[in-house]
Design a protein around this motif. Sequence first.
Motif, PDB file in Angstrom:
ATOM      1  N   GLN A 304      49.253 -57.828 -22.889  1.00 55.82           N
ATOM      2  CA  GLN A 304      48.087 -57.986 -23.736  1.00 55.82           C
ATOM      3  C   GLN A 304      47.009 -56.999 -23.306  1.00 55.82           C
ATOM      4  O   GLN A 304      46.738 -56.852 -22.120  1.00 55.82           O
ATOM      5  CB  GLN A 304      47.583 -59.422 -23.561  1.00 55.82           C
ATOM      6  N   GLY A 305      46.392 -56.350 -24.287  1.00 55.48           N
ATOM      7  CA  GLY A 305      45.190 -55.577 -24.016  1.00 55.48           C
ATOM      8  C   GLY A 305      45.382 -54.393 -23.091  1.00 55.48           C
ATOM      9  O   GLY A 305      46.458 -53.825 -23.000  1.00 55.48           O
ATOM     10  N   ASP A 306      44.307 -54.048 -22.417  1.00 59.73           N
ATOM     11  CA  ASP A 306      44.300 -52.856 -21.589  1.00 59.73           C
ATOM     12  C   ASP A 306      44.052 -53.217 -20.126  1.00 59.73           C
ATOM     13  O   ASP A 306      43.720 -54.344 -19.807  1.00 59.73           O
ATOM     14  CB  ASP A 306      43.204 -51.908 -22.058  1.00 59.73           C
ATOM     15  N   VAL A 307      44.183 -52.186 -19.292  1.00 59.65           N
ATOM     16  CA  VAL A 307      43.913 -52.376 -17.870  1.00 59.65           C
ATOM     17  C   VAL A 307      42.409 -52.666 -17.699  1.00 59.65           C
ATOM     18  O   VAL A 307      41.588 -51.965 -18.267  1.00 59.65           O
ATOM     19  CB  VAL A 307      44.288 -51.093 -17.103  1.00 59.65           C
ATOM     20  N   PRO A 308      42.038 -53.708 -16.933  1.00 56.01           N
ATOM     21  CA  PRO A 308      40.612 -53.976 -16.734  1.00 56.01           C
ATOM     22  C   PRO A 308      39.921 -52.828 -16.012  1.00 56.01           C
ATOM     23  O   PRO A 308      40.575 -51.964 -15.424  1.00 56.01           O
ATOM     24  CB  PRO A 308      40.607 -55.243 -15.879  1.00 56.01           C
ATOM     25  N   ARG A 322      46.524 -60.385 -17.298  1.00 57.97           N
ATOM     26  CA  ARG A 322      47.526 -59.959 -18.280  1.00 57.97           C
ATOM     27  C   ARG A 322      48.905 -60.539 -17.969  1.00 57.97           C
ATOM     28  O   ARG A 322      49.873 -60.208 -18.641  1.00 57.97           O
ATOM     29  CB  ARG A 322      47.632 -58.431 -18.293  1.00 57.97           C
ATOM     30  N   CYS A 323      48.975 -61.373 -16.949  1.00 59.67           N
ATOM     31  CA  CYS A 323      50.280 -61.822 -16.472  1.00 59.67           C
ATOM     32  C   CYS A 323      50.674 -63.124 -17.152  1.00 59.67           C
ATOM     33  O   CYS A 323      49.854 -64.036 -17.295  1.00 59.67           O
ATOM     34  CB  CYS A 323      50.223 -62.013 -14.968  1.00 59.67           C
ATOM     35  N   TRP A 324      51.921 -63.221 -17.563  1.00 54.81           N
ATOM     36  CA  TRP A 324      52.394 -64.438 -18.223  1.00 54.81           C
ATOM     37  C   TRP A 324      52.780 -65.537 -17.241  1.00 54.81           C
ATOM     38  O   TRP A 324      53.061 -66.648 -17.621  1.00 54.81           O
ATOM     39  CB  TRP A 324      53.563 -64.131 -19.148  1.00 54.81           C
ATOM     40  N   LYS A 325      52.766 -65.186 -15.945  1.00 57.73           N
ATOM     41  CA  LYS A 325      53.128 -66.198 -14.963  1.00 57.73           C
ATOM     42  C   LYS A 325      51.910 -66.693 -14.199  1.00 57.73           C
ATOM     43  O   LYS A 325      52.040 -67.470 -13.257  1.00 57.73           O
ATOM     44  CB  LYS A 325      54.129 -65.613 -13.962  1.00 57.73           C
ATOM     45  N   ALA A 326      50.730 -66.219 -14.598  1.00 62.19           N
ATOM     46  CA  ALA A 326      49.532 -66.477 -13.798  1.00 62.19           C
ATOM     47  C   ALA A 326      49.250 -67.969 -13.648  1.00 62.19           C
ATOM     48  O   ALA A 326      49.379 -68.743 -14.593  1.00 62.19           O
ATOM     49  CB  ALA A 326      48.343 -65.795 -14.461  1.00 62.19           C
ATOM     50  N   THR A 327      48.870 -68.366 -12.454  1.00 62.11           N
ATOM     51  CA  THR A 327      48.455 -69.739 -12.192  1.00 62.11           C
ATOM     52  C   THR A 327      47.080 -69.698 -11.528  1.00 62.11           C
ATOM     53  O   THR A 327      46.512 -68.626 -11.325  1.00 62.11           O
ATOM     54  CB  THR A 327      49.446 -70.450 -11.259  1.00 62.11           C
TER      55      THR A 327
ATOM     56  N   GLY B 182      41.587 -46.342 -25.218  1.00 61.19           N
ATOM     57  CA  GLY B 182      42.523 -45.432 -25.876  1.00 61.19           C
ATOM     58  C   GLY B 182      43.458 -46.131 -26.844  1.00 61.19           C
ATOM     59  O   GLY B 182      43.651 -45.705 -27.981  1.00 61.19           O
ATOM     60  N   GLY B 183      44.031 -47.243 -26.403  1.00 63.56           N
ATOM     61  CA  GLY B 183      44.964 -47.967 -27.257  1.00 63.56           C
ATOM     62  C   GLY B 183      44.266 -48.546 -28.476  1.00 63.56           C
ATOM     63  O   GLY B 183      44.805 -48.542 -29.585  1.00 63.56           O
ATOM     64  N   MET B 184      43.033 -49.031 -28.279  1.00 63.84           N
ATOM     65  CA  MET B 184      42.299 -49.615 -29.402  1.00 63.84           C
ATOM     66  C   MET B 184      41.885 -48.557 -30.404  1.00 63.84           C
ATOM     67  O   MET B 184      41.879 -48.789 -31.610  1.00 63.84           O
ATOM     68  CB  MET B 184      41.064 -50.338 -28.870  1.00 63.84           C
TER      69      MET B 184
END
Lengths: 427, 365
Positions: A304-308, A322-327, B182-184
């Motif tokens: 999802q999205g971009d690098v913070p 952005r991690c689907w396993k995040a807790t 960039g992606g947006m």
Amino acid sequence: MSEKPKDTAVTNPAQSQGAATLTKDPAPGETLLKVTGLQKHFPIRKGLLQRQVGAVRAVDGLDFEVRAGETLGVVGESGCGKSTMGRLITRLLEPTAGTVEFEGKDITHLNVSGMRPLRRDVQMIFQDPYSSLNPRHTIGTIIGAPFKLQGVTPEGGVKKEVQRLLSVVGLNPEHYNRYPHEFSGGQRQRIGIARALALNPKLVVADEPVSALDVSIQAQVVNLLDDLQQELGLTYVIIAHDLSVVRHVSDRIAVMYLGKIVELADRDSLYKAPMHPYTKALMSAVPIPDPARRGAKSERILLQGDVPSPIAPPSGCRFHTRCWKATQICKTTEPPMLELKPGQRVACHHPENAEDQAPQDTVLLSAAKEAGELVPDAVLAESAQTSQAVANETAAAKKPAVAEETAAENPAVAKETAASEESAEDK
Amino acid sequence: MTELSKTGAAVGEPVSGSPAPTAFLEVRDLKVHFPTDDGLVKSVDGLSFTLEKGKTLGIVGESGSGKSVTSLGIMGLHTAGQYGKRKAQISGEIWLDGTELLSADPDHVRKLRGREMAMIFQDPLSALHPYYTIGQQIVEAYRIHHDVDKKTAKRRAVEMLDRVGIPQPDKRVDNYPHEFSGGMRQRAMIAMSLVNNPELLIADEPTTALDVTVQAQILDLIRDLQKEFGSAVIIITHDLGVVAELSDDILVMYGGRCVERGPAEKVFYEPRHPYTWGLLGSMPRLDRDQQERLIPVKGSPPSLINIPSGCAFNPRCPYADLPKDNVTRTVRPELTEVGSKHWAACHMTQEQRQRIWTEEIAPKL
């Protein structure tokens, strides 16, 4: 194409006497470069007094070593600090904290004259072959410059040595008097390589050496780097964003995310069984040149999205947004870099293909829910399976049950939960 | 999504005697040459292909092979003459939905551009205007072709931004390009090009400037949108992975000409041109076991001012001496059918190529 292409054929060069090394070469496998807690923060200044209001934490605590004779590949997305890292280890930038040891000697704070003898041993190849060669100098001057700067006279004179280097990198030695604009991109990159090799270095740091080149030329340069390593016993640190190129050239690979190494492993272990979710996502995103796998969405993890922003990186594990396993623990505690398998170090609370480090933790709903929609079911199932398998193996020794259940449940929870928590998505 | 009827436009009369084609897009013998002080640059030199609605054509080639010039030619963006008198010399025919574009009235083509055919550029930062908000730019693109008030157009812009996956589209619509990542930005570009529901979408290296994870998002988006809108898509790239991911058909360009064209499976599994072999061999692959060495193409791409005589690829081709009578250096090979809907331009016989591919090249890939 059955025979070896002519332009990659490299004559076996005699070791240059002029560029005699200062110390004894370390044996292959010994540590050549050791980096501990390396940091580089670029200050952000504002206002009349130019007070520091923040910092771009480009590199934020790296620990790794480079062994003599190997190639360490460094991958990551733009802005993850991989180029800064390259400039730090060659001491083109001054580190904010941490140490860099080259052949056991601390070079972190050496001044210009202290670094000079070391410049022979550490050389750099730059990304852009157009801006890294002075357009007003001939090729002879450019490749001969290191000899002049180091006050070294190679056996047989500078010109002869430069011509030898030109033939080593597959260029015509008669082009000694030509200017950079007379060469194509691939040829210029060869010139940059010849310059880096002039003083017979031990370590070559190559920052995106092939990304500016066309596919067919890229392969020529990759093969050239390969040949030179075998013939000259070079040690490479190759920084690149292209995962297939990195796999091809590297022995070990470091994956960077937001200024940190998240996984460092042997090539084969990393590509066969990546342990950090980011590594897994990164590899699944590479388009595969095989039409039969077109639209193989079932295998792809869409982040999802971009690098913070590295100005204010996320708390805890930097990948948790952005991690689907995040807790919960990912948000609060930074995962330590642990060697979970021989030769595979990873910084993650919930690694793939390994025993969960924090199995009892509650799923961080916000991030996991969003990511859960983007991660195909097949991937989730497979990840649960592998975690479970590993958990089962270790279960015999340790207390069982909890690890397995949570590992298997996580994806399900992630998917079915409504957005009850505040969204932590990227802004 | 509101489906507005396209404004009626006169159908351009064909100039040459050849009948109007049945395909949605047909390019016949397209040539784009640029006169320069150093000589005539033959960027595209006789290119033909067809494309149906709902299908994707991937054009691959190295820099300077004429990929982008072709796309600009189809869009009619060469004749603008921004270089003073030095206009591009274009010949051939471009048929879009029964209209020949090269001989059509420029005003008519202007009406089609952005509405029937749209383009996604490589670098979204230089393709978006820094002084205007993303919304203003999408609204402008919409209102040029649709007689609606600003409010409606803005609603449409928000709808499009939402469709391409920009979070909080109603707020983001008032942002400037520099406030987007960039992606947006690339998503915004895609929203802008799709706002008029074009039937032909040309994407020129849409993901080259992006990171792999973002690239995966954008490729996914393009695929989904194509399914939804049923447009014909031309995707131009140097990355064979991207092409394999999206394309139904593949066209390989070298030195301004097509050297091989066919369905994606054919071009990847049974390529019949040495340059295609070279491209496949040059590429390290993640989906295979580690190759010992890459098999590069020797030499470098030709200058488009002095294209080698005969087959343009002959100086780099390891098999240039196989055909008799030095024919590779004197006669330019034409595209010949080597399989169903599969063409290649090579002097070697079918049997030779088949043998070399199966015995020498394929085992090493």
